[in-house]
Design an enzyme around this catalytic site. Structure first.
Site, short mmCIF file in Angstrom:
data_model
loop_
_atom_site.label_atom_id
_atom_site.label_comp_id
_atom_site.label_asym_id
_atom_site.label_seq_id
_atom_site.Cartn_x
_atom_site.Cartn_y
_atom_site.Cartn_z
N ASP A 47 -3.08 4.29 -2.73
CA ASP A 47 -4.18 5.13 -1.93
C ASP A 47 -4.65 6.12 -2.55
O ASP A 47 -3.90 7.23 -2.96
CB ASP A 47 -3.74 5.25 -0.60
CG ASP A 47 -4.81 5.56 0.58
OD1 ASP A 47 -5.93 4.61 0.58
OD2 ASP A 47 -4.79 6.66 1.10
N ASP A 78 0.98 -1.13 -0.02
CA ASP A 78 -0.03 0.05 -0.02
C ASP A 78 0.75 1.24 0.07
O ASP A 78 1.81 1.26 0.86
CB ASP A 78 -0.85 0.07 1.29
CG ASP A 78 -2.29 0.33 1.00
OD1 ASP A 78 -2.53 1.28 0.31
OD2 ASP A 78 -3.29 -0.31 1.49
N GLU A 81 -6.27 3.12 -6.23
CA GLU A 81 -7.72 3.09 -5.57
C GLU A 81 -8.57 4.43 -6.06
O GLU A 81 -8.12 5.51 -6.06
CB GLU A 81 -7.49 3.36 -4.18
CG GLU A 81 -8.97 3.30 -3.32
CD GLU A 81 -8.54 3.94 -1.88
OE1 GLU A 81 -9.55 3.30 -1.13
OE2 GLU A 81 -7.93 4.49 -1.34
N HIS A 101 -11.34 -3.21 3.28
CA HIS A 101 -11.04 -2.66 4.71
C HIS A 101 -11.81 -1.34 4.80
O HIS A 101 -12.00 -0.93 6.17
CB HIS A 101 -9.59 -2.21 5.11
CG HIS A 101 -8.84 -1.25 4.11
ND1 HIS A 101 -8.69 -1.44 2.70
CD2 HIS A 101 -8.52 0.17 4.32
CE1 HIS A 101 -8.20 -0.21 2.47
NE2 HIS A 101 -8.21 0.55 3.41
N ASP A 102 -12.25 -0.88 3.79
CA ASP A 102 -13.33 0.44 4.08
C ASP A 102 -14.82 -0.01 3.75
O ASP A 102 -15.43 1.10 3.89
CB ASP A 102 -12.80 1.30 2.92
CG ASP A 102 -11.73 2.14 3.38
OD1 ASP A 102 -11.19 2.05 4.63
OD2 ASP A 102 -10.75 2.31 2.45
#
Length: 532
Positions: free
Chosen positions: A201, A99, A264, A325-326
């Protein structure tokens, strides 16, 4: 598949390091814990592990507030632990994706400490500083993605700094060539340690409007939505200059061979596909979250898949994401009965699929007591917290489900004794077994991993039917999105010409004898032409 780049034929598995495996008993997962579980990932059949941030951080946003891009937070281990993880992963033919968080740092990062020291600091222009509005308030109406203004005033210098997320996460100024050069060095640091790519990200946030104009009001905003939706982010994100930034990142990766660059991007399909860039010079995989946001029914999903396929630029490789994870867990969104349909959909559509740890055993919504809440977004805007999808992986029926000998940082699900890897790996009817069989079929049949896609017409509104094919094999997938049996009679004859290769219902017979096919409730079916 020898001539196919690995990230096209493979599958990606996301690990949230705090929650995968704890090796030292502090209740928080770590790098050594991930290394201990690499055999599981190899057994499952995935090809790459994407690891969420483990960098030194005050943990205001659990690692997405980075204080040092070239280190490991002691909570997760050491650089030596990371090097060992990469070596062990590569020994098992698993790729490692990191990430990369380039939009913002922590307020504790030395760059920001220097930047806020004075208006004349050499690092001042590394971040986004603006004078107050005439009334003394924030420079414009931009809102933080976590609620509240996206500007915080620094009392010492009298200016505001911009933060698209928490006030502890000031945005870097990507219009500054020095910032770009420093971040390119970060990429090289990790590439030199052997990583196989990066998930970038919030990549669509990196460039902001040069004039810092107010965002227009969103006419579709309704109460109950997150506050960020009050305005349309046309000036604070998704700016045309972003493609120059991406091109420079690609240039950094190019000398290292087949490394993957994933972005992302939470944008509509027509904007999402723009991130492939002119002549595919953008990111390799603009993360496609559309399945998460689309109503869970056959017609809506089928229309989305066709629209996405049609929108792809020539040569653009598709990808699909159903959990991360979101976002709420797959089983929490679609229900336990439909989780197997989601698995078959994700792993049989054309393109690279990304799995999220725990979805393969059907982890669902885990209630978080108020005194156990960790997520800062939940504290800012109750009801939007992400803790329920970040709870620890459940490995076995031992105390704390084999995740840790200490108290886990978030609670386990109430059914941990019955919902865990050890129990499901030996159960032919389990969701985990289904995932493993699907992943094996992707390796056995290039029609599934890199073959073509064709949507099949169907008058049954509850069934999504499509084919995957290559020069040697044609596979037909039929997914029943309803809780009742459904008859399929208009996608061609089934008797004799087709054989069942896989069903989400393990008691399905392998041979077919009728032209009309009845799918059981919540059944997904994979057929192969002419196989017996």
């Amino acid at each position: 598949m020898a001539d196919t780049v690995w990230w096209k034929s493979g599958t990606v598995y996301q690990v949230y390091p705090r929650s995968f495996q704890d090796s030292d008993g502090d209740g928080i997962g770590d790098l050594r814990g991930i290394t201990r579980r690499l055999d599981y990932l190899a057994w499952l059949g995935v090809d790459a592990v994407w690891i969420s941030p483990f960098y030194p951080s005050p943990m205001a946003d659990f690692g997405y507030d980075v204080a040092d891009y070239c280190g490991v937070d002691p909570l997760f281990g050491t650089l030596e632990d990371f090097d060992a993880l990469v070596a062990e992963a590569h020994f098992r033919r698993l790729k490692v994706i990191l990430d990369f968080v380039p939009n913002h740092t922590s307020i504790a990062h030395p760059w920001f400490v220097d930047s806020r020291a004075s208006r004349t600091s050499p690092k001042r222009n590394w971040y986004i500083w603006r004078d107050p509005a005439p009334d003394g308030g924030p420079p414009n109406n931009w809102i933080s993605n976590f609620g509240g203004p996206a500007w915080s005033r620094d009392a010492a210098t009298g200016q505001y700094y911009y933060h698209a997320f928490l006030r502890e996460q000031p945005d870097l100024n990507w219009r500054n060539p020095e910032v770009r050069a420093a971040m390119h060095d970060v990429l090289r640091f990790w590439l030199d340690r052997g990583v196989d790519g990066f998930r970038v990200d919030v990549i669509w946030h990196l460039m902001k409007d040069e004039g810092f104009r107010d965002n227009p009001a969103n006419p579709g905003f309704t109460s109950g939505q997150a506050e960020i939706n009050r305005f349309t982010q046309v000036y604070s994100a998704d700016r045309p200059e972003i493609f120059d930034v991406i091109a420079e990142m690609r240039a950094v990766l190019a000398p290292y061979g087949d490394r993957v660059l994933i972005g992302e991007i939470y944008l509509p399909v027509e904007r999402l596909v723009a991130y492939y860039g002119a002549d595919l010079a953008g990111v390799d995989l603009p993360f496609n979250f559309q399945l998460i946001q689309t109503p869970w029914n056959a017609r809506s999903v089928a229309e989305l898949v066709v629209a996405y396929e049609d929108a792809l630029p020539p040569g653009g490789w598709p990808n699909w994401v159903l959990g991360n994870h979101d976002q709420p867990r797959i089983a929490a969104r679609v229900g336990a009965a439909q989780a197997s349909i989601a698995a078959m959909l994700l792993l049989t559509l054309r393109g690279t699929p990304t799995l999220y740890y725990g979805d393969e055993i059907g982890l669902a919504h885990v209630p978080i007591p108020p005194d156990r809440v960790q997520d800062p977004w939940e504290r800012n805007e109750p009801g939007h917290g992400r803790d329920p999808e970040r709870t620890p992986m459940q490995w076995d029926d031992s105390p704390n489900a084999g995740f840790s000998v200490g108290e886990p940082w978030l609670p386990l699900s109430a059914d941990a004794v019955a919902r865990n890897v050890e129990l499901q790996c030996d159960d032919a009817r389990s969701l985990l077994t289904l995932y493993r069989r699907l992943l094996r079929l992707r390796r056995d049949y290039t029609a599934l991993s890199t073959g073509g896609f064709r949507s099949l017409p169907s008058s049954n509104a509850f069934v999504f039917a499509y084919e995957r094919h290559d020069a040697d094999t044609t596979l037909r997938i039929l997914l029943n999105f309803s809780a009742s049996p459904q008859t399929v009679s208009d996608t061609g004859a089934y008797g004799g010409a087709w054989t069942v290769l896989l069903s989400t219902h393990t008691d399905r017979a392998s041979s077919l004898h009728a032209n009309d096919l009845v799918l059981e409730a919540n059944e997904g079916l994979m057929l192969i032409r002419g196989w017996s």
